[in-house]
Design an enzyme around this catalytic site. Structure first.
Site, PDB file in Angstrom:
ATOM      1  N   HIS A 137       0.834  -1.209   0.000  1.00 27.15           N
ATOM      2  CA  HIS A 137       0.000   0.000   0.000  1.00 27.15           C
ATOM      3  C   HIS A 137       0.870   1.261   0.000  1.00 27.15           C
ATOM      4  O   HIS A 137       2.081   1.204   0.253  1.00 27.15           O
ATOM      5  CB  HIS A 137      -0.910   0.011   1.234  1.00 27.15           C
ATOM      6  CG  HIS A 137      -0.154   0.144   2.527  1.00 27.15           C
ATOM      7  ND1 HIS A 137       0.399  -0.938   3.175  1.00 27.15           N
ATOM      8  CD2 HIS A 137       0.162   1.237   3.279  1.00 27.15           C
ATOM      9  CE1 HIS A 137       1.002  -0.538   4.283  1.00 27.15           C
ATOM     10  NE2 HIS A 137       0.888   0.776   4.362  1.00 27.15           N
ATOM     11  N   LEU A 138       0.213   2.374  -0.272  1.00 23.66           N
ATOM     12  CA  LEU A 138       0.829   3.694  -0.205  1.00 23.66           C
ATOM     13  C   LEU A 138       0.099   4.484   0.882  1.00 23.66           C
ATOM     14  O   LEU A 138      -1.103   4.710   0.781  1.00 23.66           O
ATOM     15  CB  LEU A 138       0.730   4.402  -1.559  1.00 23.66           C
ATOM     16  CG  LEU A 138       1.435   5.751  -1.708  1.00 23.66           C
ATOM     17  CD1 LEU A 138       1.811   5.985  -3.183  1.00 23.66           C
ATOM     18  CD2 LEU A 138       0.571   6.917  -1.228  1.00 23.66           C
ATOM     19  N   SER A 139       0.813   4.885   1.913  1.00 22.56           N
ATOM     20  CA  SER A 139       0.195   5.568   3.053  1.00 22.56           C
ATOM     21  C   SER A 139      -0.047   7.049   2.767  1.00 22.56           C
ATOM     22  O   SER A 139       0.780   7.721   2.146  1.00 22.56           O
ATOM     23  CB  SER A 139       1.076   5.439   4.304  1.00 22.56           C
ATOM     24  OG  SER A 139       1.180   4.098   4.718  1.00 22.56           O
ATOM     25  N   TYR A 219       3.474  13.749   7.405  1.00 21.16           N
ATOM     26  CA  TYR A 219       4.788  14.391   7.417  1.00 21.16           C
ATOM     27  C   TYR A 219       4.828  15.595   6.469  1.00 21.16           C
ATOM     28  O   TYR A 219       4.164  15.613   5.429  1.00 21.16           O
ATOM     29  CB  TYR A 219       5.861  13.381   6.977  1.00 21.16           C
ATOM     30  CG  TYR A 219       5.860  12.119   7.792  1.00 21.16           C
ATOM     31  CD1 TYR A 219       6.470  12.060   9.035  1.00 21.16           C
ATOM     32  CD2 TYR A 219       5.227  10.969   7.301  1.00 21.16           C
ATOM     33  CE1 TYR A 219       6.467  10.886   9.790  1.00 21.16           C
ATOM     34  CE2 TYR A 219       5.219   9.795   8.046  1.00 21.16           C
ATOM     35  CZ  TYR A 219       5.826   9.763   9.291  1.00 21.16           C
ATOM     36  OH  TYR A 219       5.817   8.602  10.019  1.00 21.16           O
ATOM     37  N   HIS A 225       5.636   6.484  -1.066  1.00 21.82           N
ATOM     38  CA  HIS A 225       6.257   5.224  -1.468  1.00 21.82           C
ATOM     39  C   HIS A 225       5.317   4.047  -1.211  1.00 21.82           C
ATOM     40  O   HIS A 225       4.360   4.150  -0.443  1.00 21.82           O
ATOM     41  CB  HIS A 225       7.565   5.008  -0.698  1.00 21.82           C
ATOM     42  CG  HIS A 225       7.370   4.974   0.789  1.00 21.82           C
ATOM     43  ND1 HIS A 225       7.358   6.119   1.556  1.00 21.82           N
ATOM     44  CD2 HIS A 225       7.164   3.932   1.651  1.00 21.82           C
ATOM     45  CE1 HIS A 225       7.154   5.797   2.826  1.00 21.82           C
ATOM     46  NE2 HIS A 225       7.037   4.472   2.911  1.00 21.82           N
ATOM     47  N   SER A 227       5.620   0.342   0.237  1.00 23.56           N
ATOM     48  CA  SER A 227       6.515  -0.568   0.964  1.00 23.56           C
ATOM     49  C   SER A 227       6.440  -1.964   0.363  1.00 23.56           C
ATOM     50  O   SER A 227       5.356  -2.485   0.089  1.00 23.56           O
ATOM     51  CB  SER A 227       6.127  -0.610   2.447  1.00 23.56           C
ATOM     52  OG  SER A 227       6.338   0.644   3.053  1.00 23.56           O
TER      53      SER A 227
END
Length: 282
Positions: A137-139, A219, A225, A227
């Site tokens: 997944h992409l957070s 952030y 990204h 993972s």
């Protein structure tokens, strides 16, 4: 002085008379006792009948209300890191606290898993034991803690904030290593090269909901990204120096040319504990 004694026949008669009175009294008591029992059974039957009528006429409890009281069974307390591959919780687990995050799921493309297996073997040759990510997944958020009764309003706030968001495509091709905030785990990932602007817009909407519930926002200047694999401990520098370039070489020299990871961003998801909510984009 003459004393009159009763005859034995008179005594027997008197004894029979008294015995008959006792027998009648016993029969009367038994009769009264049976009457009381019948009355008690009748009252008990009437009470049971009323309870059955009440249960039939009583409206069923809505499922949304029942869900408010199932949190203890649905999210059991398990803090044994050995049950999770040695992973350590980022925060103490308490009953009623649900780990929650927002993300895009990635469905592996043809050739992806084979490539990942090759990278895992190369890492192992350098003494790095990588474990494939359970769900790629992409957070779009940090992992935050939600109280059980906040989940539904939290999801509704997300849906409202993402009403006008449109679907798009993300591409990733460059490997990068990351660590979690506690530096207890390292992640091998592919950094997004196309689609960052759209992702930043989505993060703004998600952050707005986080602020509404006084939770941590994402952030600043995030590196988006997907993972791929992880290992326990902070070994990011070791992997960068020893084998990251070799791993990138596997990506660049894939069978049909450089492997380009393609993420179709059409459905945002939010996972809270063991519940997953889908938010389709337009």
């Amino acid at each position: 002085m003459l004393v009159s004694y009763s005859s034995s026949s008179e005594e027997e008669t008197e004894h029979l008379r008294l015995g008959g009175n006792v027998t009648k009294r016993k029969q009367s008591w038994h009769k009264d006792d049976n009457s009381l029992r019948k009355k008690h059974k009748s009252e008990e039957h009437t009470l049971n009948a009323r309870e059955e009528d009440d249960s039939k006429s009583r409206l069923p409890v809505p499922g949304s209300v029942l869900d408010m009281f199932t949190e203890e069974n649905e999210d059991p307390l398990t803090d044994d890191s050995m049950q999770h591959g040695g992973r350590i919780r980022s925060f103490k687990h308490e009953r009623g606290n649900w780990a929650t995050y927002v993300y895009f799921p990635y469905i592996p493309e043809e050739g992806f898993l084979e490539l990942l297996d090759e990278m895992t073997e190369v890492a192992a040759s350098h003494s790095f034991s990588l474990t494939h990510t359970d769900e790629f997944h992409l957070s779009l958020s940090k992992t935050v803690v939600l109280r059980h009764h906040w989940i539904q309003p939290f999801i509704q706030s997300l849906r409202t904030g993402l009403t006008h968001s449109r679907r798009f495509i993300c591409l990733a091709e460059k490997l990068k290593v990351y660590s979690n905030d506690e530096r207890t785990r390292m992640f091998l990932a592919m950094e997004v090269s196309t689609g960052q602007a759209q992702l930043l817009e989505l993060v703004k909407a998600v952050d707005s909901t986080m602020e509404e519930f006084n939770l941590d926002t994402f952030y600043k200047n995030p590196s988006f990204h997907i993972s791929l694999a992880w290992c326990v401990g902070d070994c990011t520098e070791h992997i960068r120096k020893k084998c990251l370039q070799e791993l990138q070489g596997l990506v660049d020299s894939h069978e049909d040319g450089p492997f380009l990871l393609r993420l179709d961003c059409q459905e945002l998801r939010c996972k809270a504990g063991n519940k997953t909510f889908s938010i389709p984009l337009h």
